[in-house]
Design a protein around this motif. Structure first.
Motif, PDB file in Angstrom:
ATOM      1  N   GLN B  41     -12.323  -5.926 -23.978  1.00 48.60           N
ATOM      2  CA  GLN B  41     -13.168  -7.371 -23.336  1.00 48.60           C
ATOM      3  C   GLN B  41     -13.032  -8.540 -24.605  1.00 48.60           C
ATOM      4  O   GLN B  41     -13.222  -9.400 -24.270  1.00 48.60           O
ATOM      5  CB  GLN B  41     -14.789  -6.876 -23.232  1.00 48.60           C
ATOM      6  CG  GLN B  41     -15.244  -6.033 -22.186  1.00 48.60           C
ATOM      7  CD  GLN B  41     -15.136  -6.602 -20.623  1.00 48.60           C
ATOM      8  OE1 GLN B  41     -14.968  -7.811 -21.077  1.00 48.60           O
ATOM      9  NE2 GLN B  41     -14.908  -5.884 -19.885  1.00 48.60           N
ATOM     10  N   ILE B  42     -13.122  -8.081 -25.757  1.00 48.91           N
ATOM     11  CA  ILE B  42     -12.834  -8.985 -26.689  1.00 48.91           C
ATOM     12  C   ILE B  42     -11.526  -9.540 -26.670  1.00 48.91           C
ATOM     13  O   ILE B  42     -11.490 -11.103 -27.036  1.00 48.91           O
ATOM     14  CB  ILE B  42     -12.777  -8.210 -28.209  1.00 48.91           C
ATOM     15  CG1 ILE B  42     -13.285  -9.322 -29.240  1.00 48.91           C
ATOM     16  CG2 ILE B  42     -11.753  -7.267 -28.606  1.00 48.91           C
ATOM     17  CD1 ILE B  42     -13.912  -8.546 -30.433  1.00 48.91           C
ATOM     18  N   SER B  66     -12.197  -1.735 -19.598  1.00 51.63           N
ATOM     19  CA  SER B  66     -13.412  -0.920 -20.177  1.00 51.63           C
ATOM     20  C   SER B  66     -14.272  -1.785 -21.048  1.00 51.63           C
ATOM     21  O   SER B  66     -13.855  -3.057 -21.746  1.00 51.63           O
ATOM     22  CB  SER B  66     -12.440   0.061 -20.969  1.00 51.63           C
ATOM     23  OG  SER B  66     -11.888  -0.710 -22.133  1.00 51.63           O
ATOM     24  N   ARG B  67     -15.392  -1.386 -20.903  1.00 49.58           N
ATOM     25  CA  ARG B  67     -16.549  -1.873 -21.647  1.00 49.58           C
ATOM     26  C   ARG B  67     -17.134  -1.177 -22.893  1.00 49.58           C
ATOM     27  O   ARG B  67     -16.945   0.069 -22.819  1.00 49.58           O
ATOM     28  CB  ARG B  67     -17.750  -1.998 -20.681  1.00 49.58           C
ATOM     29  CG  ARG B  67     -17.434  -2.820 -19.667  1.00 49.58           C
ATOM     30  CD  ARG B  67     -18.317  -3.075 -18.831  1.00 49.58           C
ATOM     31  NE  ARG B  67     -17.923  -3.314 -17.239  1.00 49.58           N
ATOM     32  CZ  ARG B  67     -18.591  -3.573 -16.305  1.00 49.58           C
ATOM     33  NH1 ARG B  67     -20.042  -3.656 -16.408  1.00 49.58           N
ATOM     34  NH2 ARG B  67     -18.295  -3.618 -14.917  1.00 49.58           N
ATOM     35  N   SER B  68     -17.378  -2.118 -23.787  1.00 47.14           N
ATOM     36  CA  SER B  68     -18.002  -1.129 -25.322  1.00 47.14           C
ATOM     37  C   SER B  68     -19.253  -0.397 -24.781  1.00 47.14           C
ATOM     38  O   SER B  68     -19.950  -0.732 -24.107  1.00 47.14           O
ATOM     39  CB  SER B  68     -18.551  -2.379 -25.986  1.00 47.14           C
ATOM     40  OG  SER B  68     -19.181  -2.012 -27.079  1.00 47.14           O
ATOM     41  N   PRO B 146     -23.878  -9.462 -21.994  1.00 45.53           N
ATOM     42  CA  PRO B 146     -23.830  -8.135 -22.274  1.00 45.53           C
ATOM     43  C   PRO B 146     -23.579  -7.240 -20.999  1.00 45.53           C
ATOM     44  O   PRO B 146     -22.800  -6.116 -20.871  1.00 45.53           O
ATOM     45  CB  PRO B 146     -25.244  -7.947 -22.639  1.00 45.53           C
ATOM     46  CG  PRO B 146     -26.239  -9.043 -22.251  1.00 45.53           C
ATOM     47  CD  PRO B 146     -25.277 -10.180 -22.033  1.00 45.53           C
ATOM     48  N   ILE B 147     -23.727  -7.767 -19.794  1.00 43.38           N
ATOM     49  CA  ILE B 147     -23.618  -6.910 -18.608  1.00 43.38           C
ATOM     50  C   ILE B 147     -22.196  -6.717 -18.294  1.00 43.38           C
ATOM     51  O   ILE B 147     -21.664  -5.617 -18.130  1.00 43.38           O
ATOM     52  CB  ILE B 147     -24.373  -7.640 -17.352  1.00 43.38           C
ATOM     53  CG1 ILE B 147     -25.817  -7.103 -17.286  1.00 43.38           C
ATOM     54  CG2 ILE B 147     -23.848  -7.033 -16.079  1.00 43.38           C
ATOM     55  CD1 ILE B 147     -26.667  -7.831 -16.314  1.00 43.38           C
ATOM     56  N   GLN B 148     -21.366  -7.839 -18.688  1.00 46.46           N
ATOM     57  CA  GLN B 148     -19.945  -7.785 -18.528  1.00 46.46           C
ATOM     58  C   GLN B 148     -19.133  -7.095 -19.588  1.00 46.46           C
ATOM     59  O   GLN B 148     -18.117  -6.528 -19.124  1.00 46.46           O
ATOM     60  CB  GLN B 148     -19.406  -9.311 -18.567  1.00 46.46           C
ATOM     61  CG  GLN B 148     -19.763 -10.321 -17.434  1.00 46.46           C
ATOM     62  CD  GLN B 148     -19.209 -11.578 -17.657  1.00 46.46           C
ATOM     63  OE1 GLN B 148     -19.096 -12.031 -18.739  1.00 46.46           O
ATOM     64  NE2 GLN B 148     -19.233 -12.360 -16.572  1.00 46.46           N
ATOM     65  N   ARG B 149     -19.714  -7.071 -20.772  1.00 48.85           N
ATOM     66  CA  ARG B 149     -19.073  -6.626 -22.106  1.00 48.85           C
ATOM     67  C   ARG B 149     -19.505  -5.146 -22.410  1.00 48.85           C
ATOM     68  O   ARG B 149     -18.840  -4.391 -23.058  1.00 48.85           O
ATOM     69  CB  ARG B 149     -19.027  -7.512 -23.254  1.00 48.85           C
ATOM     70  CG  ARG B 149     -18.506  -8.636 -22.782  1.00 48.85           C
ATOM     71  CD  ARG B 149     -18.846  -9.664 -23.648  1.00 48.85           C
ATOM     72  NE  ARG B 149     -17.972 -11.062 -23.378  1.00 48.85           N
ATOM     73  CZ  ARG B 149     -18.312 -11.739 -22.257  1.00 48.85           C
ATOM     74  NH1 ARG B 149     -19.056 -11.653 -21.410  1.00 48.85           N
ATOM     75  NH2 ARG B 149     -17.548 -12.883 -22.277  1.00 48.85           N
ATOM     76  N   PHE B 150     -20.641  -4.752 -22.018  1.00 47.77           N
ATOM     77  CA  PHE B 150     -21.296  -3.413 -22.443  1.00 47.77           C
ATOM     78  C   PHE B 150     -21.632  -2.607 -21.222  1.00 47.77           C
ATOM     79  O   PHE B 150     -21.569  -3.024 -20.208  1.00 47.77           O
ATOM     80  CB  PHE B 150     -22.447  -3.555 -23.129  1.00 47.77           C
ATOM     81  CG  PHE B 150     -22.296  -4.455 -24.469  1.00 47.77           C
ATOM     82  CD1 PHE B 150     -21.502  -4.186 -25.472  1.00 47.77           C
ATOM     83  CD2 PHE B 150     -22.882  -5.565 -24.622  1.00 47.77           C
ATOM     84  CE1 PHE B 150     -21.378  -4.942 -26.482  1.00 47.77           C
ATOM     85  CE2 PHE B 150     -22.893  -6.430 -25.848  1.00 47.77           C
ATOM     86  CZ  PHE B 150     -21.909  -6.196 -26.741  1.00 47.77           C
ATOM     87  N   LYS B 171     -25.818  -6.715  -9.904  1.00 48.86           N
ATOM     88  CA  LYS B 171     -25.194  -5.517  -8.888  1.00 48.86           C
ATOM     89  C   LYS B 171     -23.869  -5.264  -9.173  1.00 48.86           C
ATOM     90  O   LYS B 171     -23.148  -3.959  -9.333  1.00 48.86           O
ATOM     91  CB  LYS B 171     -25.840  -5.864  -7.576  1.00 48.86           C
ATOM     92  CG  LYS B 171     -25.467  -4.616  -6.510  1.00 48.86           C
ATOM     93  CD  LYS B 171     -25.471  -5.198  -5.198  1.00 48.86           C
ATOM     94  CE  LYS B 171     -25.035  -4.578  -3.936  1.00 48.86           C
ATOM     95  NZ  LYS B 171     -25.321  -5.023  -2.678  1.00 48.86           N
ATOM     96  N   ILE B 172     -23.170  -6.298  -9.091  1.00 49.15           N
ATOM     97  CA  ILE B 172     -21.581  -6.131  -9.241  1.00 49.15           C
ATOM     98  C   ILE B 172     -21.314  -5.689 -10.667  1.00 49.15           C
ATOM     99  O   ILE B 172     -20.317  -4.820 -10.788  1.00 49.15           O
ATOM    100  CB  ILE B 172     -21.034  -7.479  -8.975  1.00 49.15           C
ATOM    101  CG1 ILE B 172     -20.971  -7.832  -7.430  1.00 49.15           C
ATOM    102  CG2 ILE B 172     -19.398  -7.553  -9.247  1.00 49.15           C
ATOM    103  CD1 ILE B 172     -20.722  -9.303  -7.061  1.00 49.15           C
ATOM    104  N   TRP B 173     -21.752  -6.251 -11.564  1.00 50.81           N
ATOM    105  CA  TRP B 173     -21.267  -5.862 -12.988  1.00 50.81           C
ATOM    106  C   TRP B 173     -21.687  -4.568 -13.421  1.00 50.81           C
ATOM    107  O   TRP B 173     -21.180  -4.318 -14.357  1.00 50.81           O
ATOM    108  CB  TRP B 173     -21.762  -7.143 -13.743  1.00 50.81           C
ATOM    109  CG  TRP B 173     -20.828  -8.224 -13.750  1.00 50.81           C
ATOM    110  CD1 TRP B 173     -20.854  -9.537 -12.838  1.00 50.81           C
ATOM    111  CD2 TRP B 173     -19.319  -8.445 -13.979  1.00 50.81           C
ATOM    112  NE1 TRP B 173     -19.748 -10.268 -12.852  1.00 50.81           N
ATOM    113  CE2 TRP B 173     -19.005  -9.597 -13.541  1.00 50.81           C
ATOM    114  CE3 TRP B 173     -18.651  -7.794 -14.893  1.00 50.81           C
ATOM    115  CZ2 TRP B 173     -17.808 -10.040 -13.807  1.00 50.81           C
ATOM    116  CZ3 TRP B 173     -17.521  -8.085 -15.242  1.00 50.81           C
ATOM    117  CH2 TRP B 173     -16.821  -9.230 -14.702  1.00 50.81           C
ATOM    118  N   THR B 174     -23.061  -4.340 -13.183  1.00 55.53           N
ATOM    119  CA  THR B 174     -23.566  -3.229 -13.634  1.00 55.53           C
ATOM    120  C   THR B 174     -22.795  -1.762 -12.860  1.00 55.53           C
ATOM    121  O   THR B 174     -22.662  -0.795 -13.453  1.00 55.53           O
ATOM    122  CB  THR B 174     -25.064  -2.891 -13.769  1.00 55.53           C
ATOM    123  OG1 THR B 174     -25.392  -3.259 -12.204  1.00 55.53           O
ATOM    124  CG2 THR B 174     -25.598  -4.083 -14.574  1.00 55.53           C
ATOM    125  N   GLY B 175     -22.528  -2.094 -11.601  1.00 55.71           N
ATOM    126  CA  GLY B 175     -22.069  -1.007 -10.782  1.00 55.71           C
ATOM    127  C   GLY B 175     -23.123   0.005 -10.444  1.00 55.71           C
ATOM    128  O   GLY B 175     -23.452   0.660 -11.314  1.00 55.71           O
TER     129      GLY B 175
END
Lengths: 172, 202
Positions: B41-42, B66-68, B146-150, B171-175
């Motif tokens: 993500q970074i 992949s997310r942190s 944070p939802i996108q990156r963690f 909903k989309i981003w947290t899965g």
């Protein structure tokens, strides 16, 4: 069922013809579908002709990779988003890609093989080449990324400032 | 004039060079997305400043990247004065980050905290509680980042009036399948919260 002795003639976009074993082409979803669509009997017609929208030089590289990976298991294992990583490229593949680095147009070769792998639906090769490009830009600065991808900045100063603001969420 | 003439050709040449060699943009979008999906993500943050096309593709690639694991739970709470965003790791109560903002999304200064305490005091003395408001754009961004990156598994929204765009985005981003806990409540009470939850999880 694949008959390893069956040969397939691939006709490239620049008019060249290459004949390869079906054992290699089985890794290409596109070629396999083309052969299936022809509805040929593997035993009765040992040679099929498939037109591929890839140039001769690129197809030779693809065949070289397929030859090395002819015994790879099929179907290609799907990985979850969490399992996807770019640092697990096999040693032979790394050496294979490094050979292009001696060429003047290394990046173009890499792009050509990525596009060919996508068109021919060769998942293993597509994954490997995408990982290679990802590794080239991994950890680089914006300017270095622009240089590697040979892209010019087409943002206005205001747009760049807005993007920096969004991405610096946890720094301000 | 001489200076102008001497300076203009290199600029023009640079432009021609770049259009000649911009083969990256000729790659199919699916291939570019596949390349980006192998980046962290970074790196996607840095990449988003490269060009407009790359920027739009980066936004599509984030969900695959992949997310942190730095934070696993996110809680957004609306008080009568402010929004409070708290992020925690699994099972580590003390290891958390809290961000306080005003209702317009501006980060709170020390004087704002004092003003908040005064307004709470006034509420206790009988002042009327201001109505909860829908989430302003600045708070959307605060939550989306944070939802996108963690790798957020727990999402709690307290006293939040949800709008459909915001709900859909979360909903989309947290899965949804990965969520261990989803708690939403708004000023109208538990009934609507349960309905919202069922609707989301469906």
């Amino acid at each position: 069922r694949i008959y390893p002795l069956m040969r397939v003639t691939l006709t490239t976009s620049d008019g060249a013809s290459v004949t390869v074993s079906r054992q290699l082409t089985k890794h290409s979803g596109f070629i396999e579908k083309a052969i299936t669509d022809m509805a040929v009997d593997d035993n009765a017609v040992p040679l099929s002709a498939v037109a591929v929208d890839v140039d001769d030089a690129t197809l030779k590289l693809v065949i070289e990779w397929l030859t090395e990976h002819r015994d790879d298991a099929l179907p290609y294992p799907e990985k979850t988003d969490e399992e996807r990583r770019a640092d697990d490229i096999p040693a032979w593949d790394q050496a294979f890609v490094q050979k292009w680095d001696t060429k003047e147009d290394q990046q173009q070769t890499l792009y050509a093989v990525i596009t060919a792998a996508d068109k021919l639906d060769i998942k293993g090769l597509l994954d490997m080449t995408c990982k290679t490009l990802a590794n080239k830009i991994n950890g680089k600065t914006v300017e270095e990324m622009r240089e590697i991808l040979q892209l010019e900045c087409d943002f206005t100063e205001e747009e760049l400032a807005e993007i920096r603001k969004e991405n610096a969420w946890c720094e301000n | 004039l001489q200076m102008d003439n001497s300076m203009s050709p290199p600029l023009k040449k640079r432009k021609e060079d770049s259009s000649d060699t911009d083969v990256f943009s000729l790659l199919p979008d699916d291939c570019i997305l596949s390349v980006f999906s192998f980046l962290k993500q970074i790196d996607l943050d840095v990449l988003s400043s490269v060009s407009q096309k790359v920027h739009s593709l980066v936004n599509q690639a984030r969900s695959k990247s992949s997310r942190s694991q730095l934070f696993h739970s996110l809680r957004l709470y609306q008080s009568c004065f402010s929004f409070k965003l708290t992020m925690r790791r699994h099972g580590v109560k003390l290891d958390m980050v809290t961000i306080d903002t005003m209702r317009d999304g501006r980060l709170m200064k020390p004087s704002d905290h004092i003003a908040e305490h005064r307004s709470v005091e006034a509420l206790m003395l009988g002042a009327e509680r201001p109505p909860d408001q829908s989430i302003p754009l600045a708070i959307h961004r605060l939550v989306f980042f944070p939802i996108q990156r963690f790798d957020i598994h727990k999402l709690e929204m307290i006293n939040i009036t949800l709008d459909d765009t915001f709900t859909e985005y979360c909903k989309i981003w947290t899965g949804v399948h990965q969520l261990e806990k989803l708690m939403i409540s708004d000023a109208h009470g538990e009934t609507e919260a349960i309905g919202r939850r069922s609707q989301w999880l469906a």
